[in-house]
Each structure stands twice: as structure tokens, then as C-alpha cells.
Design an enzyme around this catalytic site. Sequence first.
Site, PDB file in Angstrom:
ATOM      1  N   THR A   1      -8.010   3.793   8.136  1.00  0.00           N
ATOM      2  CA  THR A   1      -9.277   3.055   8.117  1.00  0.00           C
ATOM      3  C   THR A   1      -9.453   2.293   9.439  1.00  0.00           C
ATOM      4  O   THR A   1      -8.719   1.354   9.717  1.00  0.00           O
ATOM      5  CB  THR A   1      -9.296   2.072   6.926  1.00  0.00           C
ATOM      6  OG1 THR A   1      -8.732   2.743   5.811  1.00  0.00           O
ATOM      7  CG2 THR A   1     -10.691   1.610   6.608  1.00  0.00           C
TER       8      THR A   1
ATOM      9  N   HIS B   1      -5.215   3.902  -2.042  1.00  0.00           N
ATOM     10  CA  HIS B   1      -6.537   4.304  -1.549  1.00  0.00           C
ATOM     11  C   HIS B   1      -6.763   5.768  -1.887  1.00  0.00           C
ATOM     12  O   HIS B   1      -6.054   6.639  -1.396  1.00  0.00           O
ATOM     13  CB  HIS B   1      -6.555   4.081  -0.027  1.00  0.00           C
ATOM     14  CG  HIS B   1      -7.850   4.411   0.641  1.00  0.00           C
ATOM     15  ND1 HIS B   1      -8.033   4.292   1.999  1.00  0.00           N
ATOM     16  CD2 HIS B   1      -9.034   4.863   0.159  1.00  0.00           C
ATOM     17  CE1 HIS B   1      -9.268   4.651   2.322  1.00  0.00           C
ATOM     18  NE2 HIS B   1      -9.896   5.008   1.218  1.00  0.00           N
TER      19      HIS B   1
ATOM     20  N   GLU C   1     -11.339  -8.900   2.565  1.00  0.00           N
ATOM     21  CA  GLU C   1     -10.061  -8.626   3.225  1.00  0.00           C
ATOM     22  C   GLU C   1     -10.363  -8.467   4.705  1.00  0.00           C
ATOM     23  O   GLU C   1     -11.106  -7.557   5.098  1.00  0.00           O
ATOM     24  CB  GLU C   1      -9.413  -7.358   2.653  1.00  0.00           C
ATOM     25  CG  GLU C   1      -8.095  -7.022   3.370  1.00  0.00           C
ATOM     26  CD  GLU C   1      -7.290  -5.911   2.702  1.00  0.00           C
ATOM     27  OE1 GLU C   1      -7.417  -5.684   1.486  1.00  0.00           O
ATOM     28  OE2 GLU C   1      -6.507  -5.262   3.438  1.00  0.00           O
TER      29      GLU C   1
ATOM     30  N   HIS D   1       1.221   5.896   1.818  1.00  0.00           N
ATOM     31  CA  HIS D   1       2.092   6.599   2.778  1.00  0.00           C
ATOM     32  C   HIS D   1       3.202   7.376   2.092  1.00  0.00           C
ATOM     33  O   HIS D   1       3.738   8.329   2.652  1.00  0.00           O
ATOM     34  CB  HIS D   1       2.630   5.591   3.797  1.00  0.00           C
ATOM     35  CG  HIS D   1       1.529   4.725   4.357  1.00  0.00           C
ATOM     36  ND1 HIS D   1       0.692   5.150   5.355  1.00  0.00           N
ATOM     37  CD2 HIS D   1       1.088   3.502   3.987  1.00  0.00           C
ATOM     38  CE1 HIS D   1      -0.214   4.208   5.595  1.00  0.00           C
ATOM     39  NE2 HIS D   1       0.010   3.202   4.782  1.00  0.00           N
TER      40      HIS D   1
ATOM     41  N   ARG E   1      -6.347  13.196   1.142  1.00  0.00           N
ATOM     42  CA  ARG E   1      -5.269  13.563   2.074  1.00  0.00           C
ATOM     43  C   ARG E   1      -3.914  13.007   1.643  1.00  0.00           C
ATOM     44  O   ARG E   1      -2.889  13.510   2.059  1.00  0.00           O
ATOM     45  CB  ARG E   1      -5.601  13.102   3.483  1.00  0.00           C
ATOM     46  CG  ARG E   1      -5.604  11.616   3.652  1.00  0.00           C
ATOM     47  CD  ARG E   1      -5.744  11.213   5.092  1.00  0.00           C
ATOM     48  NE  ARG E   1      -7.043  11.551   5.636  1.00  0.00           N
ATOM     49  CZ  ARG E   1      -7.535  10.982   6.739  1.00  0.00           C
ATOM     50  NH1 ARG E   1      -6.819  10.114   7.406  1.00  0.00           N
ATOM     51  NH2 ARG E   1      -8.733  11.287   7.177  1.00  0.00           N
TER      52      ARG E   1
ATOM     53  N   ARG F   1      -8.902   8.664  -1.135  1.00  0.00           N
ATOM     54  CA  ARG F   1      -9.912   9.071  -0.153  1.00  0.00           C
ATOM     55  C   ARG F   1     -10.672  10.286  -0.643  1.00  0.00           C
ATOM     56  O   ARG F   1     -10.142  11.107  -1.395  1.00  0.00           O
ATOM     57  CB  ARG F   1      -9.236   9.414   1.177  1.00  0.00           C
ATOM     58  CG  ARG F   1      -8.562   8.221   1.859  1.00  0.00           C
ATOM     59  CD  ARG F   1      -8.010   8.637   3.205  1.00  0.00           C
ATOM     60  NE  ARG F   1      -9.088   8.929   4.128  1.00  0.00           N
ATOM     61  CZ  ARG F   1      -9.418   8.161   5.181  1.00  0.00           C
ATOM     62  NH1 ARG F   1      -8.731   7.070   5.449  1.00  0.00           N
ATOM     63  NH2 ARG F   1     -10.420   8.497   5.964  1.00  0.00           N
TER      64      ARG F   1
ATOM     65  N   HIS G   1      -3.866  -4.619   7.437  1.00  0.00           N
ATOM     66  CA  HIS G   1      -3.971  -3.424   8.291  1.00  0.00           C
ATOM     67  C   HIS G   1      -3.138  -3.589   9.555  1.00  0.00           C
ATOM     68  O   HIS G   1      -3.372  -4.504  10.340  1.00  0.00           O
ATOM     69  CB  HIS G   1      -5.412  -3.071   8.678  1.00  0.00           C
ATOM     70  CG  HIS G   1      -5.547  -1.591   8.919  1.00  0.00           C
ATOM     71  ND1 HIS G   1      -5.079  -0.979  10.052  1.00  0.00           N
ATOM     72  CD2 HIS G   1      -6.020  -0.591   8.143  1.00  0.00           C
ATOM     73  CE1 HIS G   1      -5.283   0.319   9.971  1.00  0.00           C
ATOM     74  NE2 HIS G   1      -5.843   0.588   8.815  1.00  0.00           N
TER      75      HIS G   1
ATOM     76  N   ASN H   1       0.858  -1.189   0.000  1.00  0.00           N
ATOM     77  CA  ASN H   1       0.000   0.000   0.000  1.00  0.00           C
ATOM     78  C   ASN H   1       0.899   1.245   0.000  1.00  0.00           C
ATOM     79  O   ASN H   1       1.611   1.498   0.971  1.00  0.00           O
ATOM     80  CB  ASN H   1      -0.893  -0.061   1.240  1.00  0.00           C
ATOM     81  CG  ASN H   1      -1.874   1.077   1.260  1.00  0.00           C
ATOM     82  OD1 ASN H   1      -1.508   2.199   0.941  1.00  0.00           O
ATOM     83  ND2 ASN H   1      -3.102   0.796   1.626  1.00  0.00           N
TER      84      ASN H   1
ATOM     85  N   GLU I   1      -8.312   0.907  -3.711  1.00  0.00           N
ATOM     86  CA  GLU I   1      -9.124   0.937  -2.495  1.00  0.00           C
ATOM     87  C   GLU I   1      -9.953   2.204  -2.492  1.00  0.00           C
ATOM     88  O   GLU I   1      -9.414   3.287  -2.739  1.00  0.00           O
ATOM     89  CB  GLU I   1      -8.177   1.047  -1.301  1.00  0.00           C
ATOM     90  CG  GLU I   1      -8.106  -0.148  -0.423  1.00  0.00           C
ATOM     91  CD  GLU I   1      -7.266   0.197   0.793  1.00  0.00           C
ATOM     92  OE1 GLU I   1      -7.565   1.175   1.487  1.00  0.00           O
ATOM     93  OE2 GLU I   1      -6.303  -0.525   1.009  1.00  0.00           O
TER      94      GLU I   1
HETATM   95  N1  PXP Z   1      -5.820  -2.892   3.819  1.00  0.00           N
HETATM   96  C1  PXP Z   1      -6.719  -1.884   3.855  1.00  0.00           C
HETATM   97  C2  PXP Z   1      -8.110  -2.168   3.370  1.00  0.00           C
HETATM   98  C3  PXP Z   1      -6.358  -0.596   4.304  1.00  0.00           C
HETATM   99  O1  PXP Z   1      -7.279   0.391   4.346  1.00  0.00           O
HETATM  100  C4  PXP Z   1      -5.027  -0.372   4.694  1.00  0.00           C
HETATM  101  C5  PXP Z   1      -4.596   0.991   5.162  1.00  0.00           C
HETATM  102  O2  PXP Z   1      -4.716   1.932   4.166  1.00  0.00           O
HETATM  103  C6  PXP Z   1      -4.115  -1.451   4.628  1.00  0.00           C
HETATM  104  C7  PXP Z   1      -4.548  -2.704   4.210  1.00  0.00           C
HETATM  105  C8  PXP Z   1      -2.687  -1.297   5.011  1.00  0.00           C
HETATM  106  O3  PXP Z   1      -2.593  -0.912   6.358  1.00  0.00           O
HETATM  107  P1  PXP Z   1      -1.186  -0.492   6.952  1.00  0.00           P
HETATM  108  O4  PXP Z   1      -0.767   0.756   6.286  1.00  0.00           O
HETATM  109  O5  PXP Z   1      -1.480  -0.320   8.402  1.00  0.00           O
HETATM  110  O6  PXP Z   1      -0.234  -1.629   6.667  1.00  0.00           O
END
Ligand code: PXP
Length: 241
Positions: free
Chosen positions: A101, A43, A151, A10, A49, A45, A191, A7, A70
Site C-alpha cells: 500500500t 488485508h 491510521e 506476509h 496476491r 486484496r 507501515h 499484519n 484491511e
Molecule cells: N497498516 C496498513 C494500513 C497497511 O496496509 C500495512 C501493509 O499491509 C501495514 C500497516 C503494515 O505495513 P508493514 O508490513 O510495512 O509493517
Amino acid sequence: MIRLGINIDHVATVRQARKTFEPDPVEAATMAERGGADQITAHLRADRRHIQDYDIEALSAAVQVKFNFECASEEEMLSIACRLKPDQVCLVPENRQEITTEGGLDVVTHRDTIARSVDRLQQNGIFVSLFVDPETTQIAAAAELGVEAVELHTGAYSNAQTAEQLQQELAKLEVASAQVAASPLRLHAGHGLNYSNVQPVARIAELEELNIGHSVIARSISVGMESAVREMKQLISLAVT
Ligand code: PXP
């Protein structure tokens, strides 16, 4: 072998802190692919952001592995998804106040709205996953909607404060996974997972995909994206062998 989705939101978070052009999520995605990422997850949003519309366009064109988009179950996002046709859409809940999330989709309460979104995505040939808490009722509702995957939200497991809590949350994920395995749904999870807590989750036999962001991007600051992804891949493959 479990697919590892990285993901890259970040990376965009750092860029947006200065509203500049660097670091570039597309470049980060390319480096993640070199490190062995099987999928890139981003993702978009409603509040923009981190990831911006132009990132989604660029990623959709540049990503060579699977691209997992996402988004919330909302008109604006669905029309972007149906136009770009990513390999997969993972529908997530969104709340403006949250840092990330916080919980899974409430498929039971919002069943009709989610069903319409799922239909629309599937009619566009998109594989649909729903991000849900490891709860029987939510998984059953997802299965009834005929989505391809769920998921499981691993946030409660990742945030456990004691060894006992950790075991309890892992047990919930295992029970939920068995329920998913007994249905036509494919099993994904993610997550809050990191280099220390990923292996017990990766040992869940039915698991096909993990989506990990924060921890890998954080580690990439020290060792570079390629190595950060490679290290995570290795931990996952050691867990399953
Ligand atoms: N899966 C989903 C559906 C998420 O919303 C996120 C966070 O954006 C992640 C996985 C990844 O989470 P993390 O950044 O905490 O590894």
C-alpha cells in the site's frame, strides 16, 4: 499501552509463492497472540496476491484478540466485512501495480464513495479506521465522515534516507497526531515500521495502535513468531515508559 497489531499478510505471501498450504496464517496468528499481539491484521486484496478468502474466514473464527480486516472501499470487500463483522475495518487504497500500500486514502477526492462505505460498515456495528497520509486535509475529511479512527501512514517516515528527512517526517506525524487528538478520532499508525525505527513513533502520546507486518514476519524466520512479537512489544513498551 499501545496495542500492537500484527499484519500476517506476509505469511500468506510465502505460501502463495508455491500455492501450497504452508506456512499457515492462522497458525502464525496464534503464535503472534502467544507473543503478546493485541490484534491480528489481514488485508484481502482484490488480486488475492497473499491473503485468500478462506484465510479471512478462518482468521475471523480463530483470532482471540482483536481482528482488524484491511480492505479497499469496494462492494466485494464491504459485503465480506458486513458478513464476518470483524472488530475493525481499516479502509485502504489499492493499486494493482504496487508492491505494498503506497499512499493513504484520498478521502478528500473520494469523499462520497468512502462515506457510503463507512455508513454501511458502521450500520453493521463495525469500528472503522481510514488509512491516511499525515496531512491536515485528509485528517479533517476523515473526521467529517465520523469514522472512529485514522491510521497514519508511516511509510514516508520509514523510507527516509537521511537523519534530517527522518526528523522532518517524524515532525509531520507529530503534527498530524496533534490534529487527530484534537478531534474525536482515535489515533493508529503503521507501515514500514521496524525494530530500529518504531520507538520515536511509539512515543507519540496520543497513539493507541500500531500495525506492523513485514519486519516482524521477517524476524520470525530467525527467532520464531512468538519471540519476534515479544521483542517488538518490548521495544514499544520501553519507548513509552
Ligand atoms: N497498516 C496498513 C494500513 C497497511 O496496509 C500495512 C501493509 O499491509 C501495514 C500497516 C503494515 O505495513 P508493514 O508490513 O510495512 O509493517
